[in-house]
Design an enzyme around this catalytic site. Structure first.
Site, short mmCIF file in Angstrom:
data_model
loop_
_atom_site.label_atom_id
_atom_site.label_comp_id
_atom_site.label_asym_id
_atom_site.label_seq_id
_atom_site.Cartn_x
_atom_site.Cartn_y
_atom_site.Cartn_z
N ASP A 11 0.85 -1.29 0.02
CA ASP A 11 0.00 0.00 -0.06
C ASP A 11 0.87 1.22 -0.02
OD1 ASP A 11 -2.51 -1.25 -0.15
OD2 ASP A 11 -3.01 -1.30 1.89
N ARG A 53 2.03 2.92 16.36
CA ARG A 53 1.75 4.14 15.30
C ARG A 53 2.11 5.42 15.70
NH1 ARG A 53 2.33 0.80 11.26
NH2 ARG A 53 0.45 -0.55 10.76
N ASP A 60 -5.52 2.16 11.90
CA ASP A 60 -4.27 2.84 11.74
C ASP A 60 -4.54 4.50 11.18
OD1 ASP A 60 -2.72 1.07 12.74
OD2 ASP A 60 -2.11 0.18 10.76
N SER A 92 -1.81 -9.68 5.25
CA SER A 92 -1.30 -8.42 5.76
C SER A 92 -0.40 -8.63 6.98
CB SER A 92 -2.28 -7.37 5.84
OG SER A 92 -1.63 -6.26 6.24
N1 ARG Z 1 -5.85 -4.85 14.42
C1 ARG Z 1 -4.55 -4.39 14.85
C2 ARG Z 1 -4.72 -2.99 15.35
O1 ARG Z 1 -5.65 -2.45 14.86
C3 ARG Z 1 -3.47 -4.73 14.04
C4 ARG Z 1 -3.41 -4.38 12.67
C5 ARG Z 1 -2.06 -4.59 12.04
N2 ARG Z 1 -2.03 -4.51 10.66
C6 ARG Z 1 -1.73 -5.45 9.68
N3 ARG Z 1 -1.58 -4.90 8.51
N4 ARG Z 1 -1.44 -6.62 10.12
O2 ARG Z 1 -3.88 -2.42 15.82
#
Ligand code: ARG
Length: 389
Positions: free
Chosen positions: A12, A92, A121, A170
């Site tokens: 992405d 993040r 995110d 992912s």
């Molecule tokens: N669900 C988790 C969060 O919102 C992890 C997201 C991780 N992203 C990924 N591309 N695996 O923090």
């Protein structure tokens, strides 16, 4: 016009570089924040960014800061959201803060990120970018791109595709944990295949006892070996992961209300937070423990929702830090195949008193407790119309 883009090297964000150049007419500066990336990867990410025509690329090593100021805070708060130890969520804000630093230095017009419009995110990045007054561009969301459309766009524009089409997971990884989502895992009825796991493959079948020592609520040694914050987290992942400890498979409630199936490998987080919790039980009062449970939960929720800079988070940190002044001591854990148990603990700040609890001691006069009992049911008695106290 110049954009600074938070760049992971994944599909992405790679697509984003080209979109920012072609569809938005922007010069792109990329920033990769290392919160636990493998060394060979870092060079590859930089090369990939330049091959896609960025005007400048920054790699920022933030591992030490991540461990000391973010992971250690999470340990003090026993941070967990619906069973998730917040690995991605915790990194993040730090990534975003580093991107803001670069954006200021580069006098960027906008900050860009590659998050989709469905996930968490985007909230975590944008709350920070906006808190510093930056305009935000989110090409994947704004162009409403699906994963399939991103892959097609990548193919058309000569962007190397990192995901294996048969296993289109992912994956997000940092020092505190590894998250795997997408593909066949999107159906919660499907069991995860063993292939997706990396940190929790069983490498040790014999039982092992591990001692974790804490000072002011944060771990300082494992098996009497003093380690710095990064080392301690790496070691905890290695030790617990080798026994297959720390796999999490949950249905998680995203910020938008979407339920999603999430799989994590967080062995170190599970071990360190279990130990930390056990030590708190020994040294904190009942009132502190009950109240702190609420604070911990609220803290975790704030972090999940991207509110690292929220004034409430700061206020809760003050409360948490105050309680942690007495969280000193050690915890022993017994690790077996996919199992972890607390087996002993000790502390100079322990509130446990053998004399007080023992059946064989007279330090508490049992007769004096009678007075307390007389009034313990006062309101219940009144409710039931018994007035003869
Ligand atoms: N669900 C988790 C969060 O919102 C992890 C997201 C991780 N992203 C990924 N591309 N695996 O923090």
């Amino acid at each position: 016009m110049k954009a600074v883009l938070a760049y992971s090297g994944g599909l992405d964000t790679s697509v984003c570089i080209r979109l920012l150049q072609e569809k938005y007419g922007l010069d792109v500066v990329t920033v990769t924040v290392d919160v636990g990336i493998e060394e060979e990867e870092i060079k590859k990410i930089e090369e990939k960014a330049y091959s896609l025509g960025v005007v400048k690329h920054y790699t920022i090593d933030a591992k030490e800061e991540f461990a000391r100021d973010f992971i250690f805070r999470a340990i003090k708060a026993n941070a967990c959201y619906e069973g998730y130890y917040l690995s991605t969520a915790l990194a993040r804000p730090l990534i975003a803060l580093k991107v803001v630093e670069v954006a200021k230095k580069e006098k960027a017009d906008v900050i860009a990120h590659g998050s989709t419009g469905k996930g968490n995110d985007q909230f975590r990045f944008e709350t920070i970018f906006r808190s510093f007054g930056f305009k935000v561009v989110a090409p994947i969301r704004e162009l409403n791109l699906t994963r399939k459309a991103s892959i097609e766009y990548a193919k058309k524009h000569g962007i190397p595709i990192p995901v294996d089409i048969d296993k289109p997971f992912s994956i997000d990884e940092n020092l505190w944990g590894r998250s795997i989502e997408g593909g066949i895992l999107e159906d919660p009825e499907n069991e995860p295949i063993e292939d997706i796991f990396e940190w929790t493959k069983i490498r040790k079948k014999d039982e092992e006892v591990v001692t974790v020592e804490f000072k002011d609520g944060v771990p300082i040694s494992i098996n009497n070996e003093r380690l710095d914050p990064v080392e301690i987290v790496v070691k905890a992942n290695e030790v617990a992961g080798s026994h297959g400890i720390g796999r999490v498979d949950i249905i998680e409630d995203r910020i938008l209300g979407i339920k999603s199936r999430e799989i994590y490998e967080t062995p170190g987080a599970h071990m360190l937070i279990t130990a930390h919790n056990a030590l708190e039980q020994l040294v904190l009062t009942k009132e502190e423990l009950f109240f702190k449970e609420i604070v911990d939960r609220e803290w975790s929720k704030l972090i999940y929702h991207g509110h690292w800079l929220h004034p409430l988070k700061e206020a809760l940190d003050s409360f948490i830090d105050k309680t942690q002044e007495r969280v000193n001591g050690w915890v022993k854990l017994k690790l077996g195949v996919k199992s972890l148990e607390v087996v002993s603990r000790g502390s100079p700040n322990s509130l446990y008193s053998k004399e007080v609890v023992s059946f064989d001691e007279e330090s508490i006069d049992q007769n004096e407790v009678k007075g307390m009992l007389k009034y313990h049911a006062l309101q219940t008695m009144l409710t039931r119309r018994f007035k003869n106290i």
